[in-house]
Design an enzyme around this catalytic site. Structure first.
Site, PDB file in Angstrom:
ATOM      1  N   TYR A 173       0.862  -1.190   0.000  1.00  0.00           N
ATOM      2  CA  TYR A 173       0.000   0.000   0.000  1.00  0.00           C
ATOM      3  C   TYR A 173       0.892   1.231   0.000  1.00  0.00           C
ATOM      4  O   TYR A 173       1.844   1.306   0.796  1.00  0.00           O
ATOM      5  CB  TYR A 173      -0.894  -0.008   1.232  1.00  0.00           C
ATOM      6  CG  TYR A 173      -1.752   1.236   1.410  1.00  0.00           C
ATOM      7  CD1 TYR A 173      -1.512   2.121   2.468  1.00  0.00           C
ATOM      8  CD2 TYR A 173      -2.783   1.534   0.530  1.00  0.00           C
ATOM      9  CE1 TYR A 173      -2.298   3.252   2.637  1.00  0.00           C
ATOM     10  CE2 TYR A 173      -3.581   2.663   0.700  1.00  0.00           C
ATOM     11  CZ  TYR A 173      -3.316   3.525   1.750  1.00  0.00           C
ATOM     12  OH  TYR A 173      -4.086   4.655   1.914  1.00  0.00           O
TER      13      TYR A 173
ATOM     14  N   ASP B 289       9.238   2.400  -0.945  1.00  0.00           N
ATOM     15  CA  ASP B 289       8.281   3.104  -0.092  1.00  0.00           C
ATOM     16  C   ASP B 289       8.660   2.804   1.360  1.00  0.00           C
ATOM     17  O   ASP B 289       8.313   1.758   1.894  1.00  0.00           O
ATOM     18  CB  ASP B 289       6.854   2.630  -0.397  1.00  0.00           C
ATOM     19  CG  ASP B 289       5.848   3.347   0.475  1.00  0.00           C
ATOM     20  OD1 ASP B 289       4.642   3.306   0.159  1.00  0.00           O
ATOM     21  OD2 ASP B 289       6.253   3.958   1.491  1.00  0.00           O
TER      22      ASP B 289
ATOM     23  N   LYS C 140       5.360   9.318   8.306  1.00  0.00           N
ATOM     24  CA  LYS C 140       5.221   8.800   9.678  1.00  0.00           C
ATOM     25  C   LYS C 140       6.310   9.324  10.622  1.00  0.00           C
ATOM     26  O   LYS C 140       6.248  10.466  11.066  1.00  0.00           O
ATOM     27  CB  LYS C 140       5.155   7.268   9.625  1.00  0.00           C
ATOM     28  CG  LYS C 140       3.908   6.740   8.861  1.00  0.00           C
ATOM     29  CD  LYS C 140       3.827   5.246   8.859  1.00  0.00           C
ATOM     30  CE  LYS C 140       2.789   4.748   7.883  1.00  0.00           C
ATOM     31  NZ  LYS C 140       1.401   4.797   8.388  1.00  0.00           N
TER      32      LYS C 140
HETATM   33  P1  KE4 Z   1      -0.309   8.438   4.433  1.00  0.00           P
HETATM   34  O1  KE4 Z   1      -0.866   9.108   3.202  1.00  0.00           O
HETATM   35  O2  KE4 Z   1      -1.370   7.698   5.215  1.00  0.00           O
HETATM   36  O3  KE4 Z   1       0.525   9.385   5.305  1.00  0.00           O
HETATM   37  O4  KE4 Z   1       0.755   7.326   3.950  1.00  0.00           O
HETATM   38  C1  KE4 Z   1       0.316   6.354   3.053  1.00  0.00           C
HETATM   39  C2  KE4 Z   1       1.239   5.154   3.163  1.00  0.00           C
HETATM   40  C3  KE4 Z   1       2.244   5.005   2.236  1.00  0.00           C
HETATM   41  N1  KE4 Z   1       3.096   3.966   2.295  1.00  0.00           N
HETATM   42  C4  KE4 Z   1       2.999   3.037   3.280  1.00  0.00           C
HETATM   43  C5  KE4 Z   1       3.972   1.898   3.310  1.00  0.00           C
HETATM   44  C6  KE4 Z   1       1.994   3.146   4.270  1.00  0.00           C
HETATM   45  O5  KE4 Z   1       1.910   2.208   5.242  1.00  0.00           O
HETATM   46  C7  KE4 Z   1       1.099   4.224   4.217  1.00  0.00           C
HETATM   47  C8  KE4 Z   1      -0.024   4.393   5.218  1.00  0.00           C
HETATM   48  N2  KE4 Z   1      -0.135   3.377   6.196  1.00  0.00           N
HETATM   49  C9  KE4 Z   1      -1.473   3.182   6.738  1.00  0.00           C
HETATM   50  C10 KE4 Z   1      -1.481   1.971   7.664  1.00  0.00           C
HETATM   51  N3  KE4 Z   1      -0.890   0.827   7.140  1.00  0.00           N
HETATM   52  C11 KE4 Z   1      -1.916   4.426   7.465  1.00  0.00           C
HETATM   53  C12 KE4 Z   1      -3.213   4.264   8.216  1.00  0.00           C
HETATM   54  C13 KE4 Z   1      -4.323   5.030   7.550  1.00  0.00           C
HETATM   55  O6  KE4 Z   1      -4.433   4.967   6.309  1.00  0.00           O
HETATM   56  O7  KE4 Z   1      -5.083   5.679   8.309  1.00  0.00           O
END
Ligand code: KE4
Length: 434
Positions: A146, A241, A269
């Protein structure tokens, strides 16, 4: 015993009336485990407290940012200091170069970096940059990885892996996913085949160098090295990523741990320490194509926000100073071993994966190595495990397909209490055959 959730439920109902699903991100909605989410009042160290005053040992850490735990004194002080001068200027501030320098110093492959506001923004910008730099359109991603809610990555594999992707969300036109190939994680042969068939059209390969979004899935060395070799051979960019793994599995991220250097890296993060920060960076010759220096456009009103930068700077400086990584990895491995032992003792089919301070206990006896094996987990049993732990004061990610995070604030007692709670829950699951 059941939690007192009276205020939580009232607050959640209130939110549902004005926010889709009552949440500003679906990951928080407890969709995978059923029931209503807790409404959280505050965090402190390893703990979360909900609006009913229930205390929980927190293994979400805001989905990764809180590797130091909630409200670390140095981080709080840095935010308070920055607030004395304002919140946002819409102009360069010294904080931005300072965080950029820390990132470049820490992450081996990053020579230049651009701050944005989320991991999603980092991914969408990196895709555009890779396509702009190579002049090619095709991008490769892997099922189960993701990278945020980027149109071109909200995609399932087409009829055949080598055909264009199919949108997996309404509102994403086919045109956005036509140029996305979805392959199997940890399948070097499949990647080789894709490059052999369409190598001269491939702009970039995107992957999580430790996947956290299938639950924790560890890449094979062959998979990472094949990705690097094929990108070099065919002139494509390798994009890691590291939004989740950056500053999590090592100070320099998974690329430091595994010794594979990507051309671009996405971060998020932890580099914001709990404030909205994402970033993408890498080779200077690639990054020099980003506006205003180069033609690839990308912008953002609050990108590099001074208060968010100050939070990230304090977080990285504390990590650099304290180097919690060996202890985090050791404690996480010990916790996983105790969970595996407890599940094994009552005959619950399970497997476990951990890298650094991220881990997942899978309700699947086979080792989870890709999306196909991840999908064979017993998610109904996971939901019961989740609620059993929550009622015992342990707050886990509300999905089998997420990573748990151990922070520097988790004490030995926290981990012992977590294991004791799991022993009780596993026994219940085994004895009522659920
Ligand atoms: P954000 O747009 O949520 O800051 O990051 C997206 C993203 C990109 N790459 C990786 C590997 C990620 O894990 C994420 C977002 N992670 C999720 C949980 N696995 C965030 C939780 C949510 O979407 O509220």
């Amino acid at each position: 015993m059941p939690l007192n959730r009276e205020k939580s439920l009232a607050e959640y109902r209130r939110a549902q009336a004005v926010i889709p699903g009552g949440v500003n991100s679906p990951a928080r909605a407890f969709g995978a485990v059923g029931g209503e989410p807790l409404v959280i009042h505050r965090g402190q160290g390893a703990y979360l407290f909900d609006v009913d005053g229930n205390q929980f040992i927190d293994f979400i850490g805001s989905w990764g940012p809180h590797i130091l735990g909630h409200r670390h004194p140095a981080v709080m002080a840095a935010i308070e200091e920055a607030l004395k001068f304002g919140t946002s200027f819409g102009a360069p501030s010294p904080y931005e170069a300072e965080l950029a320098e820390l990132v470049i110093e820490a992450v081996p492959s990053i020579e230049m970096v651009r701050m944005v506001n989320s991991g999603t923004e980092a991914a969408m910008s990196a895709i555009r940059l890779a396509r702009g730099f190579t002049g090619r359109d095709l991008i490769i991603k892997f099922a189960g990885c993701y990278h945020g809610h980027v149109d071109s990555l909200l995609v399932s594999a087409g009829s055949g892996a080598l055909t264009h992707g199919v949108p997996n969300s309404p509102g994403v036109p086919a045109g956005c996913t036509n140029d996305t190939l979805v392959l199997e994680y940890n399948d070097p042969a499949g990647l080789e085949e894709a490059f052999r068939a369409r190598g001269d059209q491939i702009a970039a390969v995107f992957l999580e160098p430790v996947c956290g979004n299938m639950g924790v899935v560890v890449p094979t060395s062959e998979f990472l090295r094949t990705s690097r070799r094929l990108c070099d051979q065919f002139g494509a960019l390798l994009c890691f990523d590291e939004v989740m793994t950056g500053f999590r599995v090592a100070y320099g991220g998974a690329q430091e741990l595994f010794g594979v250097r990507p051309d671009l890296t996405m971060l998020g993060k932890i580099i914001g320490g709990g404030m909205p920060v994402g970033a993408y960076g890498g080779r200077k010759d690639v990054m020099r194509n980003v506006s205003p220096v180069g033609p690839v456009y990308q912008a953002g009103t609050l990108s590099g926000n001074p208060v968010a930068m100050a939070c990230g700077i304090a977080t990285l400086r504390t990590l650099k100073l304290e180097n919690p990584y060996p202890r985090l990895a050791e404690r996480t491995a010990r916790l996983c071993a105790s969970l595996v032992s407890a599940a094994g003792k009552v005959g619950l089919p399970h497997s476990c994966a951990n890298v650094g301070s991220m881990f997942t206990l899978f309700f699947n006896p086979e080792r989870v190595t890709d999306y196909s094996s991840a999908k064979r987990c017993d998610t109904a049993r996971f939901a019961k495990y989740f609620w059993g732990m929550l009622e015992r004061g342990v707050y886990l990610p509300c999905s089998q397909f997420e990573a748990n995070f151990v922070s520097a604030a988790h004490s030995e007692q926290n981990l012992e209490r977590t294991t004791a709670a799991a022993v009780e829950v596993f026994s219940e699951l085994a004895h009522c055959g659920e």
